[in-house]
Design a protein around this motif. Structure first.
Motif, PDB file in Angstrom:
ATOM      1  N   ILE A  78       0.847  -1.186   0.000  1.00 20.85           N
ATOM      2  CA  ILE A  78       0.000   0.000   0.000  1.00 20.85           C
ATOM      3  C   ILE A  78       0.878   1.230   0.000  1.00 20.85           C
ATOM      4  O   ILE A  78       2.050   1.175   0.410  1.00 20.85           O
ATOM      5  CB  ILE A  78      -0.990   0.046   1.191  1.00 20.85           C
ATOM      6  CG1 ILE A  78      -0.244   0.132   2.537  1.00 20.85           C
ATOM      7  CG2 ILE A  78      -1.937  -1.136   1.157  1.00 20.85           C
ATOM      8  CD1 ILE A  78      -1.166   0.464   3.707  1.00 20.85           C
ATOM      9  N   TYR A  79       0.298   2.322  -0.442  1.00 16.34           N
ATOM     10  CA  TYR A  79       1.019   3.580  -0.544  1.00 16.34           C
ATOM     11  C   TYR A  79       0.213   4.694   0.123  1.00 16.34           C
ATOM     12  O   TYR A  79      -1.009   4.616   0.229  1.00 16.34           O
ATOM     13  CB  TYR A  79       1.252   3.949  -2.009  1.00 16.34           C
ATOM     14  CG  TYR A  79       1.984   2.890  -2.800  1.00 16.34           C
ATOM     15  CD1 TYR A  79       1.288   1.958  -3.558  1.00 16.34           C
ATOM     16  CD2 TYR A  79       3.370   2.825  -2.785  1.00 16.34           C
ATOM     17  CE1 TYR A  79       1.951   0.984  -4.282  1.00 16.34           C
ATOM     18  CE2 TYR A  79       4.042   1.854  -3.512  1.00 16.34           C
ATOM     19  CZ  TYR A  79       3.319   0.935  -4.248  1.00 16.34           C
ATOM     20  OH  TYR A  79       3.990  -0.036  -4.956  1.00 16.34           O
ATOM     21  N   LEU A  80       0.923   5.711   0.534  1.00 15.94           N
ATOM     22  CA  LEU A  80       0.277   6.932   0.992  1.00 15.94           C
ATOM     23  C   LEU A  80       0.953   8.092   0.266  1.00 15.94           C
ATOM     24  O   LEU A  80       2.101   8.424   0.577  1.00 15.94           O
ATOM     25  CB  LEU A  80       0.387   7.101   2.508  1.00 15.94           C
ATOM     26  CG  LEU A  80      -0.366   8.305   3.068  1.00 15.94           C
ATOM     27  CD1 LEU A  80      -1.880   8.110   2.922  1.00 15.94           C
ATOM     28  CD2 LEU A  80      -0.007   8.547   4.540  1.00 15.94           C
ATOM     29  N   GLN A  81       0.249   8.650  -0.689  1.00 16.12           N
ATOM     30  CA  GLN A  81       0.749   9.825  -1.399  1.00 16.12           C
ATOM     31  C   GLN A  81       0.330  11.056  -0.607  1.00 16.12           C
ATOM     32  O   GLN A  81      -0.865  11.271  -0.386  1.00 16.12           O
ATOM     33  CB  GLN A  81       0.174   9.880  -2.816  1.00 16.12           C
ATOM     34  CG  GLN A  81       0.610  11.092  -3.603  1.00 16.12           C
ATOM     35  CD  GLN A  81       2.105  11.094  -3.904  1.00 16.12           C
ATOM     36  OE1 GLN A  81       2.676  10.077  -4.272  1.00 16.12           O
ATOM     37  NE2 GLN A  81       2.738  12.255  -3.735  1.00 16.12           N
ATOM     38  N   MET A  82       1.302  11.824  -0.181  1.00 19.61           N
ATOM     39  CA  MET A  82       1.042  13.001   0.657  1.00 19.61           C
ATOM     40  C   MET A  82       1.458  14.251  -0.117  1.00 19.61           C
ATOM     41  O   MET A  82       2.644  14.434  -0.405  1.00 19.61           O
ATOM     42  CB  MET A  82       1.833  12.896   1.969  1.00 19.61           C
ATOM     43  CG  MET A  82       1.548  11.611   2.736  1.00 19.61           C
ATOM     44  SD  MET A  82       2.378  11.542   4.335  1.00 19.61           S
ATOM     45  CE  MET A  82       4.092  11.434   3.793  1.00 19.61           C
ATOM     46  N   ASN A  83       0.483  15.055  -0.458  1.00 15.97           N
ATOM     47  CA  ASN A  83       0.720  16.312  -1.177  1.00 15.97           C
ATOM     48  C   ASN A  83       0.381  17.496  -0.293  1.00 15.97           C
ATOM     49  O   ASN A  83      -0.296  17.360   0.722  1.00 15.97           O
ATOM     50  CB  ASN A  83      -0.140  16.345  -2.440  1.00 15.97           C
ATOM     51  CG  ASN A  83       0.190  15.231  -3.415  1.00 15.97           C
ATOM     52  OD1 ASN A  83       1.329  14.773  -3.493  1.00 15.97           O
ATOM     53  ND2 ASN A  83      -0.809  14.792  -4.161  1.00 15.97           N
ATOM     54  N   SER A  84       0.855  18.652  -0.705  1.00 15.07           N
ATOM     55  CA  SER A  84       0.573  19.900   0.038  1.00 15.07           C
ATOM     56  C   SER A  84       0.858  19.716   1.525  1.00 15.07           C
ATOM     57  O   SER A  84       0.041  20.084   2.385  1.00 15.07           O
ATOM     58  CB  SER A  84      -0.883  20.321  -0.167  1.00 15.07           C
ATOM     59  OG  SER A  84      -1.171  20.509  -1.542  1.00 15.07           O
ATOM     60  N   LEU A  85       2.017  19.181   1.820  1.00 16.50           N
ATOM     61  CA  LEU A  85       2.363  18.877   3.202  1.00 16.50           C
ATOM     62  C   LEU A  85       2.430  20.143   4.053  1.00 16.50           C
ATOM     63  O   LEU A  85       2.843  21.215   3.582  1.00 16.50           O
ATOM     64  CB  LEU A  85       3.696  18.136   3.260  1.00 16.50           C
ATOM     65  CG  LEU A  85       3.626  16.656   2.879  1.00 16.50           C
ATOM     66  CD1 LEU A  85       5.001  16.110   2.549  1.00 16.50           C
ATOM     67  CD2 LEU A  85       2.979  15.849   4.000  1.00 16.50           C
ATOM     68  N   LYS A  86       2.027  19.973   5.307  1.00 13.34           N
ATOM     69  CA  LYS A  86       2.016  21.069   6.270  1.00 13.34           C
ATOM     70  C   LYS A  86       2.889  20.683   7.473  1.00 13.34           C
ATOM     71  O   LYS A  86       3.070  19.494   7.747  1.00 13.34           O
ATOM     72  CB  LYS A  86       0.591  21.317   6.763  1.00 13.34           C
ATOM     73  CG  LYS A  86      -0.414  21.629   5.665  1.00 13.34           C
ATOM     74  CD  LYS A  86      -1.814  21.767   6.240  1.00 13.34           C
ATOM     75  CE  LYS A  86      -2.843  22.082   5.160  1.00 13.34           C
ATOM     76  NZ  LYS A  86      -4.204  22.233   5.720  1.00 13.34           N
ATOM     77  N   PRO A  87       3.394  21.657   8.197  1.00 14.89           N
ATOM     78  CA  PRO A  87       4.186  21.325   9.390  1.00 14.89           C
ATOM     79  C   PRO A  87       3.433  20.424  10.367  1.00 14.89           C
ATOM     80  O   PRO A  87       4.052  19.568  11.021  1.00 14.89           O
ATOM     81  CB  PRO A  87       4.479  22.697  10.000  1.00 14.89           C
ATOM     82  CG  PRO A  87       4.488  23.624   8.828  1.00 14.89           C
ATOM     83  CD  PRO A  87       3.407  23.105   7.915  1.00 14.89           C
ATOM     84  N   GLU A  88       2.122  20.568  10.444  1.00 11.36           N
ATOM     85  CA  GLU A  88       1.345  19.740  11.362  1.00 11.36           C
ATOM     86  C   GLU A  88       1.215  18.288  10.905  1.00 11.36           C
ATOM     87  O   GLU A  88       0.673  17.454  11.635  1.00 11.36           O
ATOM     88  CB  GLU A  88      -0.046  20.329  11.607  1.00 11.36           C
ATOM     89  CG  GLU A  88      -0.816  20.674  10.355  1.00 11.36           C
ATOM     90  CD  GLU A  88      -0.688  22.145   9.983  1.00 11.36           C
ATOM     91  OE1 GLU A  88       0.444  22.688  10.041  1.00 11.36           O
ATOM     92  OE2 GLU A  88      -1.715  22.741   9.591  1.00 11.36           O
ATOM     93  N   ASP A  89       1.707  17.976   9.716  1.00  8.79           N
ATOM     94  CA  ASP A  89       1.759  16.576   9.268  1.00  8.79           C
ATOM     95  C   ASP A  89       2.992  15.860   9.828  1.00  8.79           C
ATOM     96  O   ASP A  89       3.132  14.645   9.639  1.00  8.79           O
ATOM     97  CB  ASP A  89       1.792  16.505   7.740  1.00  8.79           C
ATOM     98  CG  ASP A  89       0.510  17.018   7.098  1.00  8.79           C
ATOM     99  OD1 ASP A  89       0.612  17.715   6.075  1.00  8.79           O
ATOM    100  OD2 ASP A  89      -0.577  16.718   7.619  1.00  8.79           O
ATOM    101  N   THR A  90       3.863  16.589  10.477  1.00  6.36           N
ATOM    102  CA  THR A  90       5.053  15.987  11.055  1.00  6.36           C
ATOM    103  C   THR A  90       4.675  14.943  12.096  1.00  6.36           C
ATOM    104  O   THR A  90       3.938  15.237  13.043  1.00  6.36           O
ATOM    105  CB  THR A  90       5.940  17.069  11.699  1.00  6.36           C
ATOM    106  OG1 THR A  90       6.409  17.956  10.674  1.00  6.36           O
ATOM    107  CG2 THR A  90       7.129  16.446  12.420  1.00  6.36           C
ATOM    108  N   ALA A  91       5.163  13.735  11.903  1.00 10.62           N
ATOM    109  CA  ALA A  91       4.826  12.628  12.801  1.00 10.62           C
ATOM    110  C   ALA A  91       5.590  11.387  12.359  1.00 10.62           C
ATOM    111  O   ALA A  91       6.195  11.369  11.285  1.00 10.62           O
ATOM    112  CB  ALA A  91       3.329  12.338  12.759  1.00 10.62           C
ATOM    113  N   VAL A  92       5.520  10.372  13.191  1.00 10.87           N
ATOM    114  CA  VAL A  92       5.944   9.045  12.762  1.00 10.87           C
ATOM    115  C   VAL A  92       4.710   8.365  12.163  1.00 10.87           C
ATOM    116  O   VAL A  92       3.653   8.320  12.796  1.00 10.87           O
ATOM    117  CB  VAL A  92       6.494   8.213  13.935  1.00 10.87           C
ATOM    118  CG1 VAL A  92       6.876   6.815  13.455  1.00 10.87           C
ATOM    119  CG2 VAL A  92       7.708   8.906  14.558  1.00 10.87           C
TER     120      VAL A  92
END
Length: 123
Positions: A78-92
């Motif tokens: 499976i994949y997770l494509q993450m676009n328009s990333l924001k600082p609040e997406d910071t995580a493990v």
């Protein structure tokens, strides 16, 4: 042996994109609901995106329209494509296999987790 092997994390500037991958053991990939969770420092682990038993997808409100979960059945991935990333997406970010939709044989667990991959969004 059941394995979930993740890859693809890293450091990205705000507005950028990353793609995470999770390769699963075949028995898990074919019978469990696969998804992605994340855990930021000091916060609880939360669902990001997942496939349901009916084949549809669920997304956290905070990532709708920016993240896309997909799968390649030929690669048990499976994949997770993450676009328009924001600082609040910071995580493990953790790959998850959820087997609670059916009774599992005794030698399998109902939940499996990957080792986690760090995603940091910062300028």
């Amino acid at each position: 042996q059941v394995q979930l092997v993740e890859s693809g994390g890293g450091l990205m500037q705000p507005g950028g994109s990353l793609r995470l991958s999770c390769e699963a053991s075949e028995i898990i990939f074919s019978t469990y609901n696969m998804g992605w969770y994340r855990q930021a420092p000091g916060k609880q682990r939360e669902l990001v995106a997942a496939f349901t038993s009916g084949g549809s997808t669920n997304y956290a409100d905070s990532v709708k329209g920016r993240f896309t979960i997909s799968r390649d059945n030929t690669r048990n991935t499976i994949y997770l494509q993450m676009n328009s990333l924001k600082p609040e997406d910071t995580a493990v970010y953790y790959c998850n296999a959820d087997g609670t939709s059916r009774v599992q044989p005794s030698h399998l667990e109902y939940y499996y987790w990957g080792q986690g991959t760090q995603v940091t969004v910062s300028s």
